[in-house]
Design an enzyme around this catalytic site. Structure first.
Site, PDB file in Angstrom:
ATOM      1  N   ASP A   1      20.325 -24.531  45.294  1.00  0.00           N
ATOM      2  CA  ASP A   1      19.172 -25.053  44.564  1.00  0.00           C
ATOM      3  C   ASP A   1      18.379 -23.885  43.952  1.00  0.00           C
ATOM      4  OD1 ASP A   1      17.526 -27.378  43.943  1.00  0.00           O
ATOM      5  OD2 ASP A   1      16.034 -26.509  45.278  1.00  0.00           O
TER       6      ASP A   1
ATOM      7  N   GLU B   1      22.748 -23.445  41.033  1.00  0.00           N
ATOM      8  CA  GLU B   1      21.918 -24.076  40.015  1.00  0.00           C
ATOM      9  C   GLU B   1      21.046 -22.956  39.452  1.00  0.00           C
ATOM     10  OE1 GLU B   1      18.366 -27.323  39.239  1.00  0.00           O
ATOM     11  OE2 GLU B   1      18.353 -26.045  41.003  1.00  0.00           O
TER      12      GLU B   1
HETATM   13  C1  BGC Z   1      16.517 -29.932  42.399  1.00  0.00           C
HETATM   14  C2  BGC Z   1      15.411 -30.891  42.129  1.00  0.00           C
HETATM   15  C3  BGC Z   1      14.215 -30.470  42.946  1.00  0.00           C
HETATM   16  C4  BGC Z   1      13.872 -29.003  42.718  1.00  0.00           C
HETATM   17  C5  BGC Z   1      13.001 -28.470  43.773  1.00  0.00           C
HETATM   18  C6  BGC Z   1      15.950 -28.647  41.875  1.00  0.00           C
HETATM   19  O1  BGC Z   1      16.374 -28.055  40.868  1.00  0.00           O
HETATM   20  O2  BGC Z   1      17.713 -30.257  41.768  1.00  0.00           O
HETATM   21  O3  BGC Z   1      15.763 -32.212  42.375  1.00  0.00           O
HETATM   22  O4  BGC Z   1      13.129 -31.265  42.607  1.00  0.00           O
HETATM   23  O5  BGC Z   1      15.008 -28.178  42.743  1.00  0.00           O
HETATM   24  O6  BGC Z   1      13.726 -28.296  44.943  1.00  0.00           O
END
Ligand code: BGC
Length: 552
Positions: A205, A273
């Site tokens: 994340d 990500e």
């Molecule tokens: C997740 C989101 C989340 C955020 C904070 C991201 O990029 O995919 O769903 O709200 O991180 O954790």
């Protein structure tokens, strides 16, 4: 029974599937998706042609951000199941030949996490420095001008200890201090805990947010540059700043390297990500032999139906990054709209979404389907007053909310569409029809689902090595696409029929509009074989290699 390859880069070319845990399948009838529900549906994903499943957070959490606010990294939230249910998911997935990635949420925790509770208890707490606490600015305001991605300042004042703590997301999600070695050591244990329980890797994340500039300087205002892509779903407070000091800092690579040493011991995948819209910036995270193995390429999510821009986005991403290091996506649980809606809605949007899926199908790298994309789902329709996403609710801005892409999977006709036996799912979606369901589409050979499945099976059979070159069709024509050895992928992005010359050995392997037989290859007056594409159609052609353009 499919065998799981144990060695090497097993994820190369994998077809991935994002399971948004709260909305995939409810096994215990409480209206919320859970691990038991997932376990019972994994055979569907194996049938579909999926190799790799990513589970969004199912950890102990107050669910302020639907699980991305973790209060216990090594515990399953009872609403999602328990350790045994998780073990059953891993065992069943592996039995079916599916690998499993879980979400590693390491930029922040829940404010209810024992680490943060200890940290906020007093300035002298041994864990005070696990988070980013600062004195008020002279005059008493927040320490700097940073904004939360969820709206408002990125700082919250804690009256008990008279300091502010940093949170790039909700106030309920305080950011960890990654310069503290104890934080790093604690996360080593988290990775090992889950790897020892059989997971095949992690989706990381906000992998580009982990480290902040040490001086926490103010971010400069964002200069208005015409044509700049806007990150979908960001609030005005976040948009008005250039994020020079709060994310994309070089120190994040050091954390990724540390995790890579752990992952490599298990042959596990680290998929980041890294939410950056520039291929060159993303490429700095993708070192062939170190750091994360791969990252999602999210720029297409910020582009509507603009075929030349989409084609250029793919071309730039391939050119800037090591072969096979990207995961292609056209949607995820953070979007405001599903691709079929974003690309025009209705049948047209569905057609375009499948065309874009076919366009990426022969590129090197992984391709991830977000649950429901394989059914061609358009946006869910949530009744007024029932929105759940904090982005929409707290900003009183329904347009910012991600609920429309998070409504429950429609499995079969009937009450609850097979998602839940409860009288009401956690996020109602009265707009779904029987025709949207897996059951209806699975039994119809002409359905969106069956064509999507054909595409995944073709992709698997192509088995193109990541290192095999990609040669793009010249820009400027309505036909966008590329050659791989023995494969041509061509999408008509224009409003009229368009043609592309193909070798005489060419045969149509997939057509996004109708069956392969519906795509036409004919000879023109000069005896050349010519493929005709209808608007919004992608065709994948197989050849004997004779048409593959020479290097350059
Ligand atoms: C997740 C989101 C989340 C955020 C904070 C991201 O990029 O995919 O769903 O709200 O991180 O954790």
């Amino acid at each position: 029974m499919p065998a799981l390859a144990s060695a090497g880069r097993w994820w190369e070319g994998a077809a991935g599937y994002e399971i948004y845990v709260p909305s995939f399948a409810d096994g215990n009838g409480d209206g919320l998706g859970d691990l038991t529900g997932i376990c019972a549906r994994l055979d569907y994903l194996a049938w579909l042609g999926i190799d790799l499943v990513w589970l969004t957070p199912f950890y102990l959490s107050p669910l302020a951000d639907h699980g991305y606010d973790v209060a216990g990294h090594c515990r399953v939230d009872p609403r999602f199941g328990d350790a045994a249910a998780f073990g059953a998911v891993i065992a069943e997935a592996h039995r079916l030949g599916l690998r499993v990635l879980i979400d590693l949420v390491a930029n922040h925790t829940s404010a209810e996490h024992p680490w943060f509770r200890a940290s906020r208890s007093s300035r002298s707490s041994a864990q005070r420095d696990w988070y980013l606490w600062r004195d008020p600015a002279p005059g008493g305001g927040p320490p700097n001008n940073w904004a939360s991605a969820f709206g408002g300042p990125a700082w919250t004042f804690d009256p008990a200890t008279a300091q502010w703590y940093l949170h790039l997301h909700l106030p309920e999600q305080p950011d960890l201090n990654w310069s503290n070695p104890h934080v790093a050591a604690a996360f080593d244990r988290v990775l090992e805990f889950w790897l020892d329980r059989g997971v095949d890797g992690f989706r990381i994340d906000v992998a580009h947010e982990l480290v902040k500039h040490p001086g926490l300087p103010d971010n400069p205002p964002r200069a208005a540059v015409p044509g700049t892509l806007r990150e979908p779903g960001t609030v005005p407070d976040w948009e008005r700043l250039e994020h020079r000091y709060d994310l994309d800092q070089p120190g994040a690579l050091g954390i990724h390297r540390r995790w890579r040493r752990i992952a490599d011991r298990y042959g596990a995948l680290l998929l980041g990500e890294v939410y950056l819209l520039h291929a060159d910036r993303l490429a700095r995270y993708l070192m062939p032999a170190d750091g994360i193995h791969a990252a999602f390429w999210v720029q297409p999510l910020a582009i509507g139906w603009d075929p030349p821009a989409l084609g250029e986005s793919l071309r730039q991403a391939v050119a800037a990054t090591p072969p096979g290091s990207l995961a292609w996506v056209q949607g995820n649980h953070d979007d405001q709209s599903r691709p079929a809606t974003r690309f025009g809605g209705g049948e047209q949007g569905r057609r375009r979404s499948l065309a874009f899926w076919a366009l990426i199908a022969a590129l090197p790298g992984m391709a991830f389907c977000y649950q429901g994309e394989e059914l061609g789902l358009t946006d869910g329709q949530i009744p007024a007053g029932q929105l759940q996403d904090p982005l929409a609710v707290r900003n009183q801005a329904p347009e910012l909310g991600r609920d429309r892409v998070r409504t429950p999977m429609p499995w079969r006709p009937g009450p609850g569409h097979g998602f839940t036996s409860a009288s009401r799912p956690w996020l109602p979606d009265p707009g779904r029809t029987d025709a949207d369901t897996v059951a209806a589409q699975r039994s119809d050979p002409g359905s969106y689902l069956r064509r999507f499945r054909d595409l995944l099976h073709l992709r698997r059979s192509l088995r193109l090595a990541a290192s095999a070159p990609v040669r793009w069709l010249s820009p400027g024509s309505p036909v966008i696409g590329y050659w791989r050895p023995e494969v041509l992928v061509a999408m008509n992005g224009g409003p009229r029929d368009a043609t592309v010359e193909v070798p005489s050995s060419a045969t149509v392997a997939f057509s996004s509009a109708g069956t392969p037989g519906a795509a036409r290859i004919a000879r023109d007056a000069g005896g050349h074989a010519v493929l005709t594409l209808t608007p919004d159609q992608t065709v994948i052609v197989r050849t004997d290699g004779s048409g593959f353009p020479p290097g350059g």
